[in-house]
Structure formats: structure tokens, C-alpha cells
Design a protein around this motif. Structure first.
Motif, PDB file in Angstrom:
ATOM      1  N   SER A  30       2.740  -4.162   2.674  1.00  0.00           N
ATOM      2  CA  SER A  30       2.205  -3.756   1.376  1.00  0.00           C
ATOM      3  C   SER A  30       0.885  -3.024   1.576  1.00  0.00           C
ATOM      4  O   SER A  30      -0.139  -3.644   1.844  1.00  0.00           O
ATOM      5  N   ILE A  31       0.907  -1.700   1.466  1.00  0.00           N
ATOM      6  CA  ILE A  31      -0.311  -0.907   1.627  1.00  0.00           C
ATOM      7  C   ILE A  31      -0.273   0.277   0.669  1.00  0.00           C
ATOM      8  O   ILE A  31       0.780   0.875   0.449  1.00  0.00           O
ATOM      9  N   GLU A  41      -9.807   4.910   0.487  1.00  0.00           N
ATOM     10  CA  GLU A  41      -9.576   3.506   0.138  1.00  0.00           C
ATOM     11  C   GLU A  41      -8.175   3.104   0.567  1.00  0.00           C
ATOM     12  O   GLU A  41      -7.242   3.887   0.478  1.00  0.00           O
ATOM     13  N   TYR A  43      -5.558  -0.336   0.038  1.00  0.00           N
ATOM     14  CA  TYR A  43      -5.323  -1.613  -0.632  1.00  0.00           C
ATOM     15  C   TYR A  43      -4.179  -2.312   0.076  1.00  0.00           C
ATOM     16  O   TYR A  43      -3.135  -1.720   0.313  1.00  0.00           O
ATOM     17  N   ASP A  45      -1.910  -6.142   0.460  1.00  0.00           N
ATOM     18  CA  ASP A  45      -1.556  -7.432  -0.112  1.00  0.00           C
ATOM     19  C   ASP A  45      -2.467  -8.491   0.500  1.00  0.00           C
ATOM     20  O   ASP A  45      -2.915  -8.363   1.638  1.00  0.00           O
ATOM     21  N   GLU A  50      -6.439  -7.051   7.469  1.00  0.00           N
ATOM     22  CA  GLU A  50      -7.074  -5.749   7.349  1.00  0.00           C
ATOM     23  C   GLU A  50      -7.896  -5.357   8.570  1.00  0.00           C
ATOM     24  O   GLU A  50      -8.298  -4.201   8.707  1.00  0.00           O
TER      25      GLU A  50
END
Length: 70
Positions: A30-31, A41, A43, A45, A50
Motif C-alpha cells: 500500500s503506497i 510525499e 503515503y 499503510d 517506511e
């Protein structure tokens, strides 16, 4: 990363090509990537790690890792 913290030359080095983004999308479950002319940026999950992504971004930009990476 934003223009407030880094000059535009440094930001330009950190941008990902479409091919690089495709590889990232395959590496994470999930990115979401958001790259504009003055910021980058990502994001993830809450279950994603990270640290590797941050290291990659900083390496591309030629920046030494900050204190938050300890």
C-alpha cells in the motif's frame, strides 16, 4: 520533502521516474506517491516499514540520513 526544507536542486534529485515508481508500487502493499514541483510525499499503510523508503529517497537526493532514522 518540501521546498521549505530543501533547495530545488536537491528536490529534483529525489524525484522518481515512472519506472522507479512502478518498482516501488511492486515493493509495497500500500503506497501512494505525490510528486509536485515543490514537494515529494509518500503515503504508506500503517503496517508498512517506511525506513527503507526514506533511505532510498535520501540516497537519491544525496542527503545524509537525519536523526529520526535511529
Amino acid at each position: 520533502m518540501t521546498y521549505r526544507d530543501y533547495d530545488l536542486n536537491t528536490l529534483a534529485k529525489a524525484y522518481f521516474t515512472n519506472e522507479e515508481l512502478t518498482r516501488l508500487y511492486k515493493s509495497y502493499d500500500s503506497i501512494i506517491a505525490l510528486e509536485t514541483c515543490n514537494r515529494i510525499e509518500f503515503y504508506l499503510d500503517g503496517n508498512e516499514d517506511e525506513k527503507e523508503l526514506i533511505e532510498l529517497i535520501y540516497k537519491k537526493a544525496g542527503i545524509k540520513l537525519g536523526y529520526f532514522m535511529t
